[in-house]
Design a protein around this motif. Structure first.
Motif, PDB file in Angstrom:
ATOM      1  N   LEU A  51       6.200   3.594   5.335  1.00  0.00           N
ATOM      2  CA  LEU A  51       5.509   2.664   4.427  1.00  0.00           C
ATOM      3  C   LEU A  51       4.575   3.452   3.507  1.00  0.00           C
ATOM      4  CD1 LEU A  51       4.539  -0.265   6.855  1.00  0.00           C
ATOM      5  CD2 LEU A  51       6.569  -0.045   5.409  1.00  0.00           C
ATOM      6  N   PRO A  52       5.120   4.132   2.504  1.00  0.00           N
ATOM      7  CA  PRO A  52       4.285   4.959   1.626  1.00  0.00           C
ATOM      8  C   PRO A  52       3.286   4.175   0.791  1.00  0.00           C
ATOM      9  CG  PRO A  52       6.516   4.773   0.759  1.00  0.00           C
ATOM     10  CD  PRO A  52       6.540   4.173   2.131  1.00  0.00           C
ATOM     11  N   ASP A  53       3.520   2.866   0.606  1.00  0.00           N
ATOM     12  CA  ASP A  53       2.596   2.067  -0.204  1.00  0.00           C
ATOM     13  C   ASP A  53       1.438   1.522   0.619  1.00  0.00           C
ATOM     14  OD1 ASP A  53       4.273   0.413   1.239  1.00  0.00           O
ATOM     15  OD2 ASP A  53       4.368  -1.142  -0.296  1.00  0.00           O
ATOM     16  N   ILE A  92      14.062  -8.022   0.461  1.00  0.00           N
ATOM     17  CA  ILE A  92      13.371  -9.311   0.523  1.00  0.00           C
ATOM     18  C   ILE A  92      11.994  -9.180  -0.102  1.00  0.00           C
ATOM     19  CG2 ILE A  92      12.553 -11.151   2.049  1.00  0.00           C
ATOM     20  CD1 ILE A  92      14.684 -10.114   4.082  1.00  0.00           C
ATOM     21  N   SER A  93      11.663 -10.108  -0.990  1.00  0.00           N
ATOM     22  CA  SER A  93      10.353 -10.106  -1.649  1.00  0.00           C
ATOM     23  C   SER A  93       9.690 -11.460  -1.474  1.00  0.00           C
ATOM     24  CB  SER A  93      10.497  -9.808  -3.151  1.00  0.00           C
ATOM     25  OG  SER A  93      11.122  -8.566  -3.372  1.00  0.00           O
ATOM     26  N   LYS A 269      -4.236  -4.906  18.310  1.00  0.00           N
ATOM     27  CA  LYS A 269      -4.987  -4.010  19.201  1.00  0.00           C
ATOM     28  C   LYS A 269      -5.267  -2.667  18.547  1.00  0.00           C
ATOM     29  CE  LYS A 269      -3.802  -5.875  23.753  1.00  0.00           C
ATOM     30  NZ  LYS A 269      -3.146  -5.601  25.061  1.00  0.00           N
ATOM     31  N   VAL A 270      -4.358  -2.196  17.686  1.00  0.00           N
ATOM     32  CA  VAL A 270      -4.582  -0.919  17.016  1.00  0.00           C
ATOM     33  C   VAL A 270      -5.316  -1.102  15.691  1.00  0.00           C
ATOM     34  CG1 VAL A 270      -2.596   0.171  18.105  1.00  0.00           C
ATOM     35  CG2 VAL A 270      -2.303  -0.957  15.896  1.00  0.00           C
ATOM     36  N   GLY A 271      -5.751  -2.326  15.403  1.00  0.00           N
ATOM     37  CA  GLY A 271      -6.558  -2.571  14.210  1.00  0.00           C
ATOM     38  C   GLY A 271      -5.775  -2.691  12.925  1.00  0.00           C
ATOM     39  N   TRP A 272      -4.486  -2.979  13.013  1.00  0.00           N
ATOM     40  CA  TRP A 272      -3.666  -3.102  11.815  1.00  0.00           C
ATOM     41  C   TRP A 272      -3.518  -4.564  11.423  1.00  0.00           C
ATOM     42  CZ3 TRP A 272       1.073   0.724  11.895  1.00  0.00           C
ATOM     43  CH2 TRP A 272       0.583   2.032  11.816  1.00  0.00           C
ATOM     44  N   GLY A 273      -4.585  -5.146  10.895  1.00  0.00           N
ATOM     45  CA  GLY A 273      -4.537  -6.526  10.444  1.00  0.00           C
ATOM     46  C   GLY A 273      -3.656  -6.716   9.236  1.00  0.00           C
ATOM     47  N   TRP A 274      -3.326  -5.641   8.525  1.00  0.00           N
ATOM     48  CA  TRP A 274      -2.479  -5.748   7.332  1.00  0.00           C
ATOM     49  C   TRP A 274      -1.006  -5.964   7.684  1.00  0.00           C
ATOM     50  CZ3 TRP A 274       0.870  -1.658   7.508  1.00  0.00           C
ATOM     51  CH2 TRP A 274       0.443  -0.519   8.189  1.00  0.00           C
ATOM     52  N   VAL A 275      -0.643  -5.771   8.952  1.00  0.00           N
ATOM     53  CA  VAL A 275       0.708  -6.138   9.393  1.00  0.00           C
ATOM     54  C   VAL A 275       0.688  -7.631   9.717  1.00  0.00           C
ATOM     55  CG1 VAL A 275       2.494  -5.833  11.137  1.00  0.00           C
ATOM     56  CG2 VAL A 275       1.242  -3.848  10.295  1.00  0.00           C
ATOM     57  N   ASP A 342      -1.661  -3.123  -3.085  1.00  0.00           N
ATOM     58  CA  ASP A 342      -1.884  -4.021  -4.222  1.00  0.00           C
ATOM     59  C   ASP A 342      -2.134  -5.461  -3.793  1.00  0.00           C
ATOM     60  OD1 ASP A 342      -1.434  -1.870  -5.943  1.00  0.00           O
ATOM     61  OD2 ASP A 342       0.732  -2.233  -5.965  1.00  0.00           O
ATOM     62  N   GLY A 343      -2.175  -5.697  -2.467  1.00  0.00           N
ATOM     63  CA  GLY A 343      -2.393  -7.050  -1.969  1.00  0.00           C
ATOM     64  C   GLY A 343      -1.142  -7.910  -2.000  1.00  0.00           C
ATOM     65  N   LYS A 344       0.042  -7.287  -2.206  1.00  0.00           N
ATOM     66  CA  LYS A 344       1.297  -8.019  -2.245  1.00  0.00           C
ATOM     67  C   LYS A 344       1.929  -8.038  -0.853  1.00  0.00           C
ATOM     68  CE  LYS A 344       1.037  -8.571  -6.721  1.00  0.00           C
ATOM     69  NZ  LYS A 344       0.713  -9.901  -7.278  1.00  0.00           N
ATOM     70  N   THR A 345       2.580  -9.159  -0.542  1.00  0.00           N
ATOM     71  CA  THR A 345       3.276  -9.277   0.731  1.00  0.00           C
ATOM     72  C   THR A 345       4.673  -8.681   0.599  1.00  0.00           C
ATOM     73  OG1 THR A 345       2.066 -11.318   1.204  1.00  0.00           O
ATOM     74  CG2 THR A 345       4.010 -10.874   2.535  1.00  0.00           C
ATOM     75  N   VAL A 346       4.987  -7.762   1.501  1.00  0.00           N
ATOM     76  CA  VAL A 346       6.235  -7.003   1.415  1.00  0.00           C
ATOM     77  C   VAL A 346       6.953  -7.043   2.763  1.00  0.00           C
ATOM     78  CG1 VAL A 346       7.278  -4.764   0.857  1.00  0.00           C
ATOM     79  CG2 VAL A 346       5.125  -5.445  -0.234  1.00  0.00           C
ATOM     80  N   VAL A 347       8.286  -7.062   2.711  1.00  0.00           N
ATOM     81  CA  VAL A 347       9.099  -6.955   3.919  1.00  0.00           C
ATOM     82  C   VAL A 347       9.816  -5.613   3.882  1.00  0.00           C
ATOM     83  CG1 VAL A 347      10.932  -7.961   5.314  1.00  0.00           C
ATOM     84  CG2 VAL A 347       9.490  -9.434   3.928  1.00  0.00           C
TER      85      VAL A 347
END
Length: 361
Positions: A51-53, A92-93, A269-275, A342-347
């Protein structure tokens, strides 16, 4: 857990592991926990690498995302994982609805969507419009039949063609998913001749569909889900049906030999709320002593075959002197829904995330 500090724990463990999802450990609870932490770290690093972005140490607005919206994405992720399993040709976008007037004209109800990807040469395999339906409190406990109509809005904001229509029965405020024709969606993002979409969802003479002019909440915002496929490759059929693999061994019923065990990965648990989804998943891991069952767990690799024949001639089937390691020989991927920088939801399809079968080699 500060998983980036975990490597210091393994300086004194020697060669107890052979890579992601694999381990060898005696009957020692502390050792098992360290090995699980190591496997978790390796999986986290693999995800970041794919996930480079996002990148290391990212903080995102998704950490503050409403639980209701997170649950929505988790349900979608499960559906995507089942529907497109084994199909590597799709992309998927998720597009959040925008107000083209930026709040300047609240009287115009219109949802505009921007797609960064060029889909001119792509096939739109599926398109869904997810629309929040807001009912007054006194109507929350009544079942309503909602007739939904989706219209194009022209660039001058006059009402355009009817795109699709559907009927739903709902109880309380919820989000409806409306199937859109793929050719229409492709046209919107290639010729750019519409100003957006207008949704009519009439409940007792009131349009209950929430447009971006009516709410600033992400929970209420329309979401356009677009699934595209490169026609040069066509759909990729899975080589096998999707497996709901379960571990051969468990902590309550362990095996001293090489075996597949549970390994739950929790992104919270690992603090990754962005997932956003999945909330957690079972990665599984291989561990155990190959000397005890190498006679039937040896993999079919050329290296294993040579070593097995060598052991028969030299040690008379005694493998104690050989360096066989317990490790996965079959992996599966998972789709992850996440919020990028960028705050975009990505799959994104993340490879090598689930161990399916163990072997010694």
């Amino acid at each position: 857990m500060n998983w980036r500090s975990l490597p210091v724990l393994f300086l004194g463990l020697g060669a107890l592991w052979t890579g992601t999802h694999s381990a060898t450990c005696d009957k020692d609870g502390a050792c098992d926990e360290i090995l699980k932490a190591y496997q978790t770290e390796q999986i986290m690093l693999s995800i970041l690498d794919q996930l480079p972005d996002v990148g290391s140490g990212v903080t995102s607005p998704a950490q503050l995302m409403d639980p209701q919206l997170k649950k929505f994405y988790q349900d979608l992720q499960e559906d995507i994982a089942e529907k497109y399993h084994g199909d590597s040709s799709v992309e998927i976008s998720f597009l959040d609805a925008e107000d083209p007037f930026a709040g300047g004209d609240p009287s115009q109800l219109v949802a505009a969507f921007r797609l960064k990807n060029d889909i001119k040469n792509m096939v739109v395999a599926e398109a869904l419009l997810h629309v929040a339906i807001s009912l007054p409190s006194f109507e929350q406990h009544t079942v309503h039949k909602v007739h939904v109509q989706v219209y194009e809005k022209k660039t001058d904001m006059s009402l355009g063609d009817l795109v699709t229509t559907d009927t739903f029965s709902i109880k309380g405020s919820k989000r409806l998913s409306i199937q859109l024709p793929g050719d229409a969606v492709k046209r919107w993002f290639t010729d750019g001749k519409i100003g957006g979409l207008f949704v009519s969802a009439i409940v007792k003479d009131h349009n209950a569909a929430v447009h971006p002019q009516q709410s600033n909440s992400k929970v209420d915002n329309m979401i356009l889900q677009v699934v595209t496929r490169d026609p040069r490759y066509g759909p990729t059929k899975p080589s096998r049906t999707r497996r709901s693999a379960s571990p051969v061994c468990s902590e309550s019923d362990p095996s001293q030999g090489c075996c597949l065990y549970n390994l739950e990965i929790s992104f919270e648990k690992v603090g990754w709320g962005w997932v956003l989804a999945p909330h957690r998943y079972n990665a599984f891991m291989c561990k155990g002593d190959c000397k005890l069952n190498a006679h039937h767990f040896l993999s079919a690799s050329s290296h294993s075959t040579v070593m097995r024949e060598f052991s028969k001639k030299t040690y008379e089937k005694d493998l104690r002197h050989l360096g066989f390691c317990c490790h996965p020989v079959d992996f599966d991927y998972i789709p992850i829904v996440y919020m990028n920088r960028d705050g975009k939801t990505v799959v994104k399809r993340i490879e090598g995330m689930v161990a399916r079968r163990c072997a010694c080699s």
